[in-house]
Design a protein around this motif. Structure first.
Motif, PDB file in Angstrom:
ATOM      1  N   TYR A 145       1.048  -1.161  -0.030  1.00 23.45           N
ATOM      2  CA  TYR A 145       0.225  -0.325  -0.075  1.00 23.45           C
ATOM      3  C   TYR A 145       1.125   1.377  -0.263  1.00 23.45           C
ATOM      4  O   TYR A 145       0.305   2.134  -0.485  1.00 23.45           O
ATOM      5  N   VAL A 146       2.545   1.305   0.657  1.00 23.35           N
ATOM      6  CA  VAL A 146       2.677   2.752   1.011  1.00 23.35           C
ATOM      7  C   VAL A 146       3.234   2.254  -0.506  1.00 23.35           C
ATOM      8  O   VAL A 146       3.375   3.807  -0.746  1.00 23.35           O
ATOM      9  N   GLY A 170      -2.311  -7.962   1.390  1.00 18.63           N
ATOM     10  CA  GLY A 170      -0.249  -8.581   2.437  1.00 18.63           C
ATOM     11  C   GLY A 170       0.131  -8.497   3.785  1.00 18.63           C
ATOM     12  O   GLY A 170       0.668  -9.447   4.177  1.00 18.63           O
ATOM     13  N   VAL A 171      -0.008  -6.967   4.133  1.00 13.90           N
ATOM     14  CA  VAL A 171       0.413  -7.669   5.849  1.00 13.90           C
ATOM     15  C   VAL A 171      -0.646  -8.105   6.781  1.00 13.90           C
ATOM     16  O   VAL A 171       0.595  -8.961   7.412  1.00 13.90           O
ATOM     17  N   ALA A 176     -12.195  -9.549   6.732  1.00 14.08           N
ATOM     18  CA  ALA A 176     -11.905  -9.268   5.498  1.00 14.08           C
ATOM     19  C   ALA A 176     -13.546  -8.637   5.079  1.00 14.08           C
ATOM     20  O   ALA A 176     -14.585  -9.376   5.555  1.00 14.08           O
ATOM     21  N   SER A 177     -13.285  -7.776   4.521  1.00 14.54           N
ATOM     22  CA  SER A 177     -14.736  -7.345   3.694  1.00 14.54           C
ATOM     23  C   SER A 177     -15.446  -7.687   2.567  1.00 14.54           C
ATOM     24  O   SER A 177     -16.405  -7.276   2.074  1.00 14.54           O
ATOM     25  N   LYS A 218     -12.185 -12.410   0.022  1.00  9.32           N
ATOM     26  CA  LYS A 218     -10.714 -11.729   0.306  1.00  9.32           C
ATOM     27  C   LYS A 218     -10.828 -13.238   1.682  1.00  9.32           C
ATOM     28  O   LYS A 218     -10.091 -13.897   2.431  1.00  9.32           O
ATOM     29  N   TYR A 270     -16.450  -7.712   8.674  1.00  5.07           N
ATOM     30  CA  TYR A 270     -16.305  -6.135   9.676  1.00  5.07           C
ATOM     31  C   TYR A 270     -16.944  -5.428   9.242  1.00  5.07           C
ATOM     32  O   TYR A 270     -16.852  -4.291   9.074  1.00  5.07           O
ATOM     33  N   VAL A 330      -0.739  -0.928  13.917  1.00  2.24           N
ATOM     34  CA  VAL A 330       0.418  -1.494  12.306  1.00  2.24           C
ATOM     35  C   VAL A 330       0.012  -0.105  10.833  1.00  2.24           C
ATOM     36  O   VAL A 330       1.142  -0.342  10.161  1.00  2.24           O
ATOM     37  N   PHE A 357      -2.438   2.855   8.705  1.00  7.14           N
ATOM     38  CA  PHE A 357      -4.154   3.521   8.517  1.00  7.14           C
ATOM     39  C   PHE A 357      -4.399   3.328   6.671  1.00  7.14           C
ATOM     40  O   PHE A 357      -5.031   3.955   6.771  1.00  7.14           O
ATOM     41  N   ALA A 358      -4.665   1.750   6.389  1.00 12.67           N
ATOM     42  CA  ALA A 358      -4.761   1.547   4.820  1.00 12.67           C
ATOM     43  C   ALA A 358      -6.421   2.091   4.794  1.00 12.67           C
ATOM     44  O   ALA A 358      -6.699   2.648   3.656  1.00 12.67           O
ATOM     45  N   ASN A 359      -7.484   1.882   5.747  1.00 11.27           N
ATOM     46  CA  ASN A 359      -8.567   2.931   5.185  1.00 11.27           C
ATOM     47  C   ASN A 359      -8.728   4.817   5.460  1.00 11.27           C
ATOM     48  O   ASN A 359      -9.443   5.004   4.817  1.00 11.27           O
ATOM     49  N   VAL A 364       3.201  -0.613  16.244  1.00  5.13           N
ATOM     50  CA  VAL A 364       4.567  -1.873  15.862  1.00  5.13           C
ATOM     51  C   VAL A 364       5.179  -0.552  14.746  1.00  5.13           C
ATOM     52  O   VAL A 364       4.740  -0.472  13.287  1.00  5.13           O
ATOM     53  N   TRP A 389       8.150  -1.542  12.606  1.00  2.00           N
ATOM     54  CA  TRP A 389       8.966  -2.157  11.854  1.00  2.00           C
ATOM     55  C   TRP A 389       9.775  -1.417  11.387  1.00  2.00           C
ATOM     56  O   TRP A 389      11.324  -0.940  11.909  1.00  2.00           O
ATOM     57  N   ARG A 409      -8.859  -0.678  -2.466  1.00  2.00           N
ATOM     58  CA  ARG A 409      -9.327  -1.783  -2.006  1.00  2.00           C
ATOM     59  C   ARG A 409      -9.733  -3.024  -2.807  1.00  2.00           C
ATOM     60  O   ARG A 409     -10.394  -3.713  -1.755  1.00  2.00           O
TER      61      ARG A 409
HETATM   62  N1  LIG Z   1       3.469  -0.879  11.085  1.00  5.34           N
HETATM   63  C1  LIG Z   1       4.577  -1.499  10.237  1.00  5.34           C
HETATM   64  O1  LIG Z   1       5.125  -1.489  10.297  1.00  5.34           O
HETATM   65  C2  LIG Z   1       4.199  -0.951   8.626  1.00  5.34           C
HETATM   66  C3  LIG Z   1       4.452  -1.642   7.365  1.00  5.34           C
HETATM   67  C4  LIG Z   1       3.953  -2.432   6.394  1.00  5.34           C
HETATM   68  C5  LIG Z   1       2.853  -1.464   5.847  1.00  5.34           C
HETATM   69  N2  LIG Z   1       2.366  -0.860   6.911  1.00  5.34           N
HETATM   70  C6  LIG Z   1       0.486  -0.680   6.946  1.00  5.34           C
HETATM   71  O2  LIG Z   1       0.355  -1.769   6.858  1.00  5.34           O
HETATM   72  C7  LIG Z   1      -1.210  -1.237   5.788  1.00  5.34           C
HETATM   73  C8  LIG Z   1      -1.245  -2.301   4.816  1.00  5.34           C
HETATM   74  O3  LIG Z   1      -0.937  -2.319   3.993  1.00  5.34           O
HETATM   75  P1  LIG Z   1      -0.803  -3.535   2.675  1.00  5.34           P
HETATM   76  O4  LIG Z   1       0.597  -3.224   1.989  1.00  5.34           O
HETATM   77  O5  LIG Z   1      -1.389  -4.910   3.491  1.00  5.34           O
HETATM   78  O6  LIG Z   1      -1.836  -3.188   2.005  1.00  5.34           O
HETATM   79  P2  LIG Z   1      -3.405  -3.488   1.513  1.00  5.34           P
HETATM   80  O7  LIG Z   1      -2.506  -5.057   0.741  1.00  5.34           O
HETATM   81  O8  LIG Z   1      -3.660  -2.878   0.600  1.00  5.34           O
HETATM   82  O9  LIG Z   1      -3.893  -4.545   3.086  1.00  5.34           O
HETATM   83  C9  LIG Z   1      -4.372  -3.469   3.263  1.00  5.34           C
HETATM   84  C10 LIG Z   1      -6.073  -3.914   3.539  1.00  5.34           C
HETATM   85  O10 LIG Z   1      -6.702  -2.548   4.733  1.00  5.34           O
HETATM   86  C11 LIG Z   1      -8.205  -2.896   4.582  1.00  5.34           C
HETATM   87  N3  LIG Z   1      -8.702  -1.729   3.959  1.00  5.34           N
HETATM   88  C12 LIG Z   1     -10.414  -1.072   4.544  1.00  5.34           C
HETATM   89  N4  LIG Z   1     -10.156  -0.418   4.089  1.00  5.34           N
HETATM   90  C13 LIG Z   1      -9.329   0.105   3.172  1.00  5.34           C
HETATM   91  C14 LIG Z   1      -9.743   1.671   2.264  1.00  5.34           C
HETATM   92  N5  LIG Z   1      -9.669   2.419   2.151  1.00  5.34           N
HETATM   93  N6  LIG Z   1      -8.332   1.562   1.197  1.00  5.34           N
HETATM   94  C15 LIG Z   1      -7.594  -0.140   0.639  1.00  5.34           C
HETATM   95  N7  LIG Z   1      -7.800  -1.019   1.803  1.00  5.34           N
HETATM   96  C16 LIG Z   1      -8.567  -0.829   2.652  1.00  5.34           C
HETATM   97  C17 LIG Z   1      -8.703  -3.525   3.116  1.00  5.34           C
HETATM   98  O11 LIG Z   1      -9.141  -5.149   3.466  1.00  5.34           O
HETATM   99  P3  LIG Z   1     -10.866  -4.900   3.534  1.00  5.34           P
HETATM  100  O12 LIG Z   1     -11.507  -5.182   1.891  1.00  5.34           O
HETATM  101  O13 LIG Z   1     -11.252  -6.394   3.980  1.00  5.34           O
HETATM  102  O14 LIG Z   1     -10.935  -4.493   4.686  1.00  5.34           O
HETATM  103  C18 LIG Z   1      -6.951  -4.920   2.498  1.00  5.34           C
HETATM  104  O15 LIG Z   1      -6.693  -5.648   2.356  1.00  5.34           O
HETATM  105  C19 LIG Z   1      -0.994   0.148   4.927  1.00  5.34           C
HETATM  106  O16 LIG Z   1      -1.367   1.207   6.217  1.00  5.34           O
HETATM  107  C20 LIG Z   1       0.708   0.168   5.921  1.00  5.34           C
HETATM  108  O17 LIG Z   1       1.382   2.063   5.454  1.00  5.34           O
HETATM  109  C21 LIG Z   1       3.215  -1.383   8.407  1.00  5.34           C
END
Ligand SMILES: NC(=O)c1ccc[n+]([C@@H]2O[C@H](COP(=O)([O-])OP(=O)(O)OC[C@H]3O[C@@H](n4cnc5c(N)ncnc54)[C@H](OP(=O)(O)O)[C@@H]3O)[C@@H](O)[C@H]2O)c1
Length: 326
Positions: free
Chosen positions: A41-42, A151-152, A171-172, A176, A191, A237, A239-241, A262, A264, A314
């Protein structure tokens, strides 16, 4: 070499393949023949220019690579040529070649595919660091993973299962939830249903969950915090939302529960020594068959822009990996 380049901030779907000069490895660097790149997502936020830190233009997006060392710069042993490696780089993964410091490369176990390695480091290190160091997860505890088919989230399911937890994946969409179940979740939860807390109560017989793994934020976070059992830990972790939630602190007091950040990436920059034990544990688990990081979704380089767009909207299921030579 073929590469995707971001020249102006904007929608990732506008990105196209260009021909760029191959990089030359400088002192201490290696040149990697990139086979696969993992996207998250980042990476999409960097292209839009809406991440908290802006990437200077122009840049080649993508921060996770796997491939084979093809050449070395001054001061690096030529014995490394031919080694299959995975690595993180701030940018540059969506290109056929990348030059990066030799010290950031980790060699791959024989039985780990390049595709699996390309999507491994960020999401799996975050999960292990999150559950072990921040969440003190114990075998037998119940974990609720939000955004579980991202992915996370998928990595969190895999790592929590390897640590002996019982995993509920939220998951939505049905697609998924099916993917999360196929990746090892014990139970799934929709959810997007406004009454999802009641559905969770049924799943856990009103006993609550011990750990929430939350890469989503928004309104989901407070409801998830309310689902914690006494002594529970809510791991913040991401704020993908899009919306950064606020939490009434009386909930933490009433539940004797903790809210734990968290970060990392931040921890790794402050304390780089954490990286190698985390990666050693995780690669040992791959070899032992305890975790299964094969990507759920693979795409050719030409589709990288669309993949990033789908992450923002999403619409992606699982951790996308780009086959850079395809
Ligand atoms: N803390 C850390 O060290 C760390 C490391 C890596 C990534 N991250 C963060 O983790 C988050 C997820 O990353 P990712 O790469 O796993 O992303 P991803 O693959 O896009 O997954 C994010 C999930 O969030 C849900 N979501 C809910 N509302 C959303 C919206 N408005 N737009 C997009 N997705 C939405 C979606 O699932 P549903 O449709 O099922 O709701 C989606 O599958 C990001 O915010 C990223 O910055 C943090």
């Amino acid at each position: 070499m073929r590469a995707i380049r971001c020249v102006n901030y904007g929608e990732p779907s506008g990105l196209t393949i260009e021909n760029l000069d191959e990089p030359v490895p400088g002192p201490g660097e290696v040149l990697i023949d990139v086979e696969a790149a993992g996207l998250g997502y980042v990476d999409a936020l960097f292209v839009r220019g809406t991440y908290q830190v802006k990437m200077p233009l122009p840049f080649v997006p993508g921060s996770e690579v796997a491939g084979t060392i093809e050449a070395v710069g001054e001061g690096v042993s030529s014995d490394l040529i031919g080694t299959r490696v995975m690595a993180l780089s701030p940018r540059g993964a969506l290109a056929e070649k990348i030059a990066i410091p030799a010290v950031v490369c980790t060699s791959l176990p024989d039985d780990m595919s390049t595709s699996a390695a390309a999507g491994f480091i960020v999401s799996y290190c975050t999960a292990l660091y999150g559950f072990e160091t921040c969440g003190h997860l114990h075998a037998g505890e119940t974990v609720l993973v939000l955004g579980a088919a991202g992915g996370v989230g998928m990595a969190a399911i895999d790592v929590a299962k390897a640590m002996g937890a019982r995993v509920i994946a939220a998951a939505s969409t049905a697609e998924k939830r099916d993917a999360a179940k196929a990746h090892g979740a014990d139970m799934v939860l929709d959810y997007s249903d406004p009454d999802w807390r009641k559905a969770l109560d049924v799943l856990v017989e009103k006993r609550g969950v011990n750990v929430v793994y939350d890469p989503v934020g928004g309104a989901y976070s407070e409801t998830a915090f309310r689902c914690l059992a006494p002594g529970g830990r809510h791991l913040v972790v991401g704020f993908a939302n899009g919306e950064i939630p606020k939490l009434p602190l009386n909930l933490a007091l009433l539940k004797r529960a903790s809210l734990v950040g968290v970060d990392w990436g931040g921890e790794m920059r402050a304390n780089p020594k954490i990286m190698s034990p985390l990666l050693r544990t995780l690669t040992d688990w791959v070899v032992a068959g305890k975790i299964h990081p094969e990507p759920t979704a693979s795409f050719p380089l030409a589709e990288a822009g669309d993949v990033l767009q789908r992450l923002l909207e999403r619409r992606m299921v699982g951790k996308p990996v780009i086959q850079v030579n395809a």
